[in-house]
Design a protein around this motif. Structure first.
Motif, PDB file in Angstrom:
ATOM      1  N   GLN A 196       6.324   9.510   4.020  1.00 12.13           N
ATOM      2  CA  GLN A 196       6.554   8.415   3.917  1.00 12.13           C
ATOM      3  C   GLN A 196       7.888   7.679   5.189  1.00 12.13           C
ATOM      4  OE1 GLN A 196       4.314   7.570   1.813  1.00 12.13           O
ATOM      5  NE2 GLN A 196       5.577   6.435   0.000  1.00 12.13           N
ATOM      6  N   ALA A 249       5.271   7.125   7.733  1.00 13.68           N
ATOM      7  CA  ALA A 249       4.294   5.516   6.836  1.00 13.68           C
ATOM      8  C   ALA A 249       4.973   4.572   7.250  1.00 13.68           C
ATOM      9  CB  ALA A 249       3.535   5.872   5.885  1.00 13.68           C
ATOM     10  N   PRO A 260       0.647  -0.958  -0.340  1.00  7.64           N
ATOM     11  CA  PRO A 260      -0.052  -0.162  -0.153  1.00  7.64           C
ATOM     12  C   PRO A 260       1.267   1.217   0.105  1.00  7.64           C
ATOM     13  CG  PRO A 260      -0.982  -1.762   1.691  1.00  7.64           C
ATOM     14  CD  PRO A 260       0.360  -2.279   0.967  1.00  7.64           C
ATOM     15  N   LEU A 261       2.071   1.275   0.749  1.00  7.62           N
ATOM     16  CA  LEU A 261       2.551   2.435   0.959  1.00  7.62           C
ATOM     17  C   LEU A 261       3.475   3.072  -0.336  1.00  7.62           C
ATOM     18  CD1 LEU A 261       4.567   1.806   3.769  1.00  7.62           C
ATOM     19  CD2 LEU A 261       2.486   3.443   3.564  1.00  7.62           C
ATOM     20  N   ALA A 270       0.698   6.837  -6.981  1.00 11.19           N
ATOM     21  CA  ALA A 270       0.153   6.825  -7.669  1.00 11.19           C
ATOM     22  C   ALA A 270      -0.048   9.309  -6.888  1.00 11.19           C
ATOM     23  CB  ALA A 270      -1.391   6.798  -6.448  1.00 11.19           C
ATOM     24  N   ARG A 271       0.769   8.902  -6.403  1.00  8.67           N
ATOM     25  CA  ARG A 271       0.934  10.760  -5.955  1.00  8.67           C
ATOM     26  C   ARG A 271       1.897  10.371  -7.239  1.00  8.67           C
ATOM     27  NH1 ARG A 271       3.989  10.184  -1.856  1.00  8.67           N
ATOM     28  NH2 ARG A 271       2.450  11.075  -0.594  1.00  8.67           N
ATOM     29  N   THR A 286       1.160   3.796  -2.628  1.00  7.67           N
ATOM     30  CA  THR A 286       0.890   5.301  -2.813  1.00  7.67           C
ATOM     31  C   THR A 286       1.552   6.392  -3.525  1.00  7.67           C
ATOM     32  OG1 THR A 286      -0.513   4.837  -0.046  1.00  7.67           O
ATOM     33  CG2 THR A 286       0.552   7.234  -1.103  1.00  7.67           C
ATOM     34  N   GLU A 287       2.489   5.937  -3.005  1.00  4.44           N
ATOM     35  CA  GLU A 287       3.975   6.831  -3.274  1.00  4.44           C
ATOM     36  C   GLU A 287       3.858   6.840  -5.434  1.00  4.44           C
ATOM     37  OE1 GLU A 287       6.221   9.480  -5.015  1.00  4.44           O
ATOM     38  OE2 GLU A 287       5.337   9.479  -2.987  1.00  4.44           O
TER      39      GLU A 287
END
Length: 223
Positions: free
Chosen positions: A108, A111, A81-82, A88-89, A85-86
């Motif tokens: 980050q 997280a 998931p981390l 997607a950013r 997320t990156e």
């Protein structure tokens, strides 16, 4: 290492075989998660994991050719998931309202520290496996190596793309490059998890973010 198979819709026998294989894989991963968390890297054997999962050692090795691959397959979903997320950013492009790169890097790292602390026993076992494999191969991670924990569960990827983009944009110092500095930062974090079992998320974040910004953005203090 074989990934889960999707049942073939037109062949009932293939569908049943794939379903059984996926069920066995899940059972092995669940048993391995519990074993590595409770007993650590050195004291966990694939044979014991297989027994808990209710399959033969040969079946376990058919799914995971080595213990290194097994623990990495258990650990990979924790960081996925981390990494997502990156990604997607990055896909969303520039956002004028987004925090600056240094702030994003600290967020980050925090997280990742949360995930590691929440799964401290498994993280310690994964770190030991990655260190053991690195010593064995005496080489950086190889994307083609299906047994390398650093490839199957690439924890450094949680930070890599963010740092690389910020360096390319001139927002962080370009040297050392992301491919060099991110594995070092991650190794420090994982080592602290394994060797300092009471360290908190915030203490880990201050330490690792301080190292990161001290190298990449020396004028920006970690918060």
């Amino acid at each position: 290492m074989s990934p889960p198979r999707k049942p073939h819709s037109s062949d009932p026998r293939a569908r049943a075989a794939a379903t059984k294989r996926n069920r066995t894989r899940r059972a092995l991963l669940e048993a391995a998660d519990a074993a590595f968390t409770a007993r650590g890297w050195a004291r966990t054997r694939i044979e014991d994991v297989a027994a808990t999962a209710g399959v033969s050692p040969a079946t376990a090795y058919n799914h995971f050719p080595a213990k290194h691959a097994l623990i990495a397959a258990v650990y990979a979903p924790l960081i996925a998931p981390l990494v997502a997320t990156e990604h997607a950013r990055a896909a969303n492009g520039d956002d004028a309202t987004a925090p600056d790169s240094a702030t994003l890097l600290v967020e980050q790292i925090r997280a990742l520290a949360r995930v590691c602390v929440r799964n401290r026993g498994l993280t310690s076992a994964y770190w030991a496996a990655a260190q053991d494999y690195a010593v064995r191969v005496e080489a950086p991670p190889d994307p083609e190596d299906e047994q390398d924990p650093r490839t199957i569960a690439p924890v450094a990827d949680v930070l890599h793309d963010l740092v690389e983009r910020a360096q390319a944009a001139g927002e962080l110092r370009p040297d050392p490059p992301a491919a060099t500095v991110c594995p070092i930062l991650v190794d420090v974090l994982l080592a602290r998890i394994a060797l300092h079992p009471t360290e908190t998320v915030e203490a880990l974040t201050r330490l690792v973010a301080g190292l990161a910004l001290g190298v990449l953005a020396p004028d920006r203090p970690a918060r």
